[in-house]
Structure formats: C-alpha cells, structure tokens
Design a protein around this motif. Sequence first.
Motif: not given
Length: 160
Positions: A78-106
């Motif tokens: 999670s300490f990397l998340w502030p830098d990584l969030v920019a890789a997902f410019p179309n995410s509905p929010n800056r929440s790590q869970a918005a990316i983490h949860d579907p990636v875990v399922r995949l």
Amino acid sequence: MRSTAIHARKGRSGHWIFDDAFELGRDANWPPRLKQPYLDVSTAIGRVRRNGMPVSPDQVISELPFGFWHQMVSKRQSFLWPDLVAAFPNSPNRSQAAIHDPVVRLRTFRNRIGHHHRICSFDIAGRYADILTIAAYLDTDLSAWIDARSRVARLLGTRP
C-alpha cells in the motif's frame, strides 16, 4: 508513462522497474513476503537474458508474471499506491480496492485454469467483466479493443 515521470521527479536514476531505491522489496532485511516483487523482476531479467534480448524496461516488463501486478496493487504494498494510482486514470475513485479486488478475482480464476481445476462454478462472465473493467481503468480504448476482438462474450451468449 506516469510512473517513469514520478520516478524521475523523486530524483531516482534509471527506470522504475529496476528499483534502484529498493521500494519493491529488494532490501535483504525485508521479510520474504515483501521481497516477492523484486524476485519476480530478477526472474524476468533472467528470462530476457536467456532469450538473448536486451535487458530493457519493455523486455523485463513483458516477462513479469501476473502475480507481480497482483502484488503491486495488494494491501501489503500500500505504500506504493499513491504512485500507482496514476496508472489507472479512469478508475471511478482513487481507492486501492477498486483495482485490487478485480485483480484478486482474476488471479484466482487464472490460477484455477493454470492448475487445470474445474471452473464451471466460477462466474466466468464476471471475470470477463473484471478484465474489461481493469482495461478500462487503464484506457477506455483498450477495453473496447479487447471486447471487439474477444470471442468470450459470444461464447457466453451475451453477444451475438
């Protein structure tokens, strides 16, 4: 790429994938579970060399396993998340869970397939939707490109 710009702004030399600042867990004093991303990069560099290709960021990134990307968006990193969030410019929010949860399922789904386990109990349409969702968070054109070329929706009967 935004991560390269952030890396340079922080005064770090080279490309972020080579982790000269030891942020991906290369430090020998880190617990093994936090070293995994660096081990993945080291393995990828070895593959690039064995394939006789130049050890460039693009070649190394192309050899990284899906688990590396799962680790990058995990709560442990999670300490990397502030830098990584920019890789997902179309995410509905800056929440790590918005990316983490579907990636875990995949990743779970991919592992089941990779180990030749039954997947009939999985929500295959949901996993396809996860792929399109993550792709759209990266680039809306990418999601549309994948969907236009994929046979998954037709096989699932959700598109003629």
